[in-house]
Design a protein around this motif. Structure first.
Motif, mmCIF file in Angstrom:
data_model
loop_
_atom_site.group_PDB
_atom_site.id
_atom_site.type_symbol
_atom_site.label_atom_id
_atom_site.label_comp_id
_atom_site.label_asym_id
_atom_site.label_seq_id
_atom_site.Cartn_x
_atom_site.Cartn_y
_atom_site.Cartn_z
ATOM 1 N N LYS A 1 0.659 -1.172 -0.030
ATOM 2 C CA LYS A 1 -0.160 0.020 0.079
ATOM 3 C C LYS A 1 0.774 1.298 -0.060
ATOM 4 O O LYS A 1 0.246 2.461 -0.130
ATOM 5 C CB LYS A 1 -0.876 0.170 1.143
ATOM 6 N N GLY A 2 2.172 1.143 0.149
ATOM 7 C CA GLY A 2 2.944 2.193 0.123
ATOM 8 C C GLY A 2 2.858 3.084 1.307
ATOM 9 O O GLY A 2 3.037 4.230 1.328
ATOM 10 N N PHE A 3 2.596 2.269 2.443
ATOM 11 C CA PHE A 3 2.419 3.243 3.805
ATOM 12 C C PHE A 3 3.546 3.134 4.831
ATOM 13 O O PHE A 3 4.139 2.124 4.942
ATOM 14 C CB PHE A 3 1.168 2.548 4.510
ATOM 15 N N LYS A 4 4.126 4.415 4.906
ATOM 16 C CA LYS A 4 5.447 4.453 5.855
ATOM 17 C C LYS A 4 5.169 4.211 6.970
ATOM 18 O O LYS A 4 4.226 4.928 7.730
ATOM 19 C CB LYS A 4 6.032 5.745 5.476
ATOM 20 N N SER A 5 5.738 3.446 7.966
ATOM 21 C CA SER A 5 5.678 3.007 9.316
ATOM 22 C C SER A 5 6.614 2.565 9.910
ATOM 23 O O SER A 5 7.639 1.944 9.375
ATOM 24 C CB SER A 5 4.407 2.116 9.415
ATOM 25 N N GLU A 6 7.057 2.879 11.105
ATOM 26 C CA GLU A 6 8.023 2.466 12.114
ATOM 27 C C GLU A 6 7.529 1.009 12.702
ATOM 28 O O GLU A 6 8.585 0.260 12.991
ATOM 29 C CB GLU A 6 8.315 3.438 13.083
ATOM 30 N N ILE A 7 6.388 0.658 12.873
ATOM 31 C CA ILE A 7 5.842 -0.498 13.500
ATOM 32 C C ILE A 7 5.158 -1.621 12.694
ATOM 33 O O ILE A 7 4.884 -2.508 13.175
ATOM 34 C CB ILE A 7 4.890 -0.062 14.737
ATOM 35 N N SER A 8 5.067 -1.055 11.394
ATOM 36 C CA SER A 8 4.108 -2.125 10.495
ATOM 37 C C SER A 8 4.354 -3.573 10.533
ATOM 38 O O SER A 8 5.744 -3.637 10.406
ATOM 39 C CB SER A 8 3.869 -1.565 9.262
ATOM 40 N N GLY A 9 3.686 -4.486 10.838
ATOM 41 C CA GLY A 9 4.236 -5.798 10.907
ATOM 42 C C GLY A 9 4.952 -6.282 12.262
ATOM 43 O O GLY A 9 5.405 -7.418 12.303
ATOM 44 N N ASP A 10 4.911 -5.337 13.119
ATOM 45 C CA ASP A 10 5.752 -5.527 14.386
ATOM 46 C C ASP A 10 5.205 -4.926 15.641
ATOM 47 O O ASP A 10 5.852 -4.599 16.473
ATOM 48 C CB ASP A 10 7.285 -4.953 14.197
ATOM 49 N N ALA A 11 4.005 -4.722 15.468
ATOM 50 C CA ALA A 11 3.241 -3.930 16.555
ATOM 51 C C ALA A 11 3.255 -5.009 17.868
ATOM 52 O O ALA A 11 2.885 -5.983 17.775
ATOM 53 C CB ALA A 11 1.643 -3.876 16.218
ATOM 54 N N ASP A 12 3.309 -4.355 19.034
ATOM 55 C CA ASP A 12 3.107 -5.119 20.271
ATOM 56 C C ASP A 12 1.731 -4.765 20.876
ATOM 57 O O ASP A 12 1.359 -6.051 21.552
ATOM 58 C CB ASP A 12 4.275 -4.339 21.352
ATOM 59 N N ILE A 13 1.212 -3.798 20.592
ATOM 60 C CA ILE A 13 -0.120 -3.454 21.358
ATOM 61 C C ILE A 13 -0.995 -3.015 20.188
ATOM 62 O O ILE A 13 -0.681 -2.194 19.405
ATOM 63 C CB ILE A 13 -0.046 -2.348 22.204
ATOM 64 N N LEU A 14 -2.304 -3.702 20.244
ATOM 65 C CA LEU A 14 -3.227 -3.051 19.252
ATOM 66 C C LEU A 14 -4.407 -2.391 20.215
ATOM 67 O O LEU A 14 -4.880 -2.950 21.223
ATOM 68 C CB LEU A 14 -4.031 -4.184 18.532
ATOM 69 N N VAL A 15 -4.660 -1.327 20.155
ATOM 70 C CA VAL A 15 -5.317 -0.286 20.720
ATOM 71 C C VAL A 15 -6.833 -0.268 19.665
ATOM 72 O O VAL A 15 -6.640 0.102 18.609
ATOM 73 C CB VAL A 15 -5.078 1.066 21.176
ATOM 74 N N VAL A 16 -7.886 -0.674 20.202
ATOM 75 C CA VAL A 16 -9.258 -0.802 19.732
ATOM 76 C C VAL A 16 -9.995 0.309 19.881
ATOM 77 O O VAL A 16 -9.820 0.875 21.075
ATOM 78 C CB VAL A 16 -9.884 -2.162 19.660
ATOM 79 N N PRO A 17 -10.747 0.820 18.995
ATOM 80 C CA PRO A 17 -11.884 1.927 19.353
ATOM 81 C C PRO A 17 -13.082 1.502 19.801
ATOM 82 O O PRO A 17 -13.222 2.450 20.666
ATOM 83 C CB PRO A 17 -12.211 2.470 17.636
ATOM 84 N N THR A 18 -13.505 0.474 20.159
ATOM 85 C CA THR A 18 -14.692 0.251 20.820
ATOM 86 C C THR A 18 -14.584 -1.343 21.150
ATOM 87 O O THR A 18 -13.769 -2.096 20.888
ATOM 88 C CB THR A 18 -15.744 0.049 20.013
#
Length: 303
Positions: free
Chosen positions: A229-246
């Motif tokens: 998707k051409g998205f620049k990220s420091e954490i993509s594919g390596d997240a430790d925490i997922l914070v959900v909206p609801t």
């Protein structure tokens, strides 16, 4: 850094055992998990509740109570109060729900006189060991807060960072989930996630933390998806925490992990002066043990 849930058990064995108070401990499944935790030498329990029932169940499961402290109570409400007071008085390091409603235990936890309330917010943190992810993944909040506003999400995020650091993570990488990466005023999840990222850049969540949002689920857990998707990220594919909206999003993701990907898991409630272990009857015996271990690890880290 702890790489899997079994590592928690191994790390706890080499440390001074923390003390767990169990409210309304007269439950077979709970006592089986406590027995296992005692045999693995990861906790020292104090059982609070109906003495006769505790002894009867212990006999059925061959749980030797000779060196186990038991406090007899007459009602469920008294069990909750006593179990929480033990933590408040520093006689125990964390608390676990036995055979009583969650609301009864949390009422005691939030009691102004003897409870464990802080200026934070109680929030649920689940940790998953997934077959197709390279490390443990935390998920919050799919268990307590229904539709948190921005200020509540800040507290939920801080709670989860504390839970993550107990695992020895050098840098905690947080993905604030939404349905898309662009901020849309009509989608509050994207607005709040963007504000959380800005708060991180202002240093609100402390050192050795990276917060990004809004991020769709695929970008949080897949570097390949981010590259495509051409998205620049420091954490993509390596997240430790997922914070959900609801709560629905967190509940859905968590149950998908459990029932569709054969994941192992553990869960605690954060935001009080000590972690709270809330297990469900639907949880596997293994999950109950891991939840006790995770609570013990966090309690040890808070000492």
């Amino acid at each position: 850094m702890i790489k899997n849930l079994e590592d928690m058990l191994a790390q706890l064995k080499g440390q001074d055992k923390v003390t767990l108070s169990v409210a309304a401990a007269e439950d077979k499944e709970v006592l089986i998990a406590i027995k296992d935790a005692v045999e693995k030498k990861i906790i020292k329990p104090i059982l609070v509740g109906n003495l006769e029932k505790i002894q009867q169940i212990a006999k059925e499961i061959d749980f030797k109570l000779d060196d186990i402290k038991i406090i007899k109570t007459e009602t469920i409400e008294e069990s909750a109060k006593v179990a929480v007071q033990l933590v408040c008085n520093k006689d125990a390091d964390f608390v676990m729900k036995g055979i009583l409603d969650t609301a009864v235990l949390l009422k005691a936890v939030l009691n102004k006189e003897y409870g464990l309330r802080t200026d934070s917010l109680l929030s649920h943190v689940m940790i998953y060991e997934l077959e197709k992810y390279h490390k443990l993944l935390l998920l919050t909040d799919g268990g307590m807060n229904i539709a948190p506003d921005y200020e509540q999400k800040e507290k939920i995020l801080k709670n989860s960072i504390q839970a993550a650091k107990a695992l020895g993570m050098e840098t905690v990488k947080v993905a604030c989930l939404a349905a898309k990466e662009k901020v849309n005023p009509k989608m509050q999840a994207t607005v709040d996630a963007d504000l959380l990222q800005k708060a991180y850049k202002e240093g609100k969540f402390g050192e050795n933390v990276i917060v990004e949002g809004p991020l769709a689920f695929d970008l949080a857990v897949s570097k390949e998806a981010s590259d495509i998707k051409g998205f620049k990220s420091e954490i993509s594919g390596d997240a430790d925490i997922l914070v959900v909206p609801t709560i629905e999003v967190g509940n859905g993701i968590g149950k998908a992990f459990t029932y569709m990907s054969n994941s192992k898991s553990a869960g605690v409630v954060m935001g009080a002066k000590a972690p709270i272990v809330l297990v469900s009857r639907a949880d596997s015996h293994e999950s109950k043990l891991y939840s006790i271990a995770y609570g013990a690890l966090i309690a040890q880290n808070l000492k």
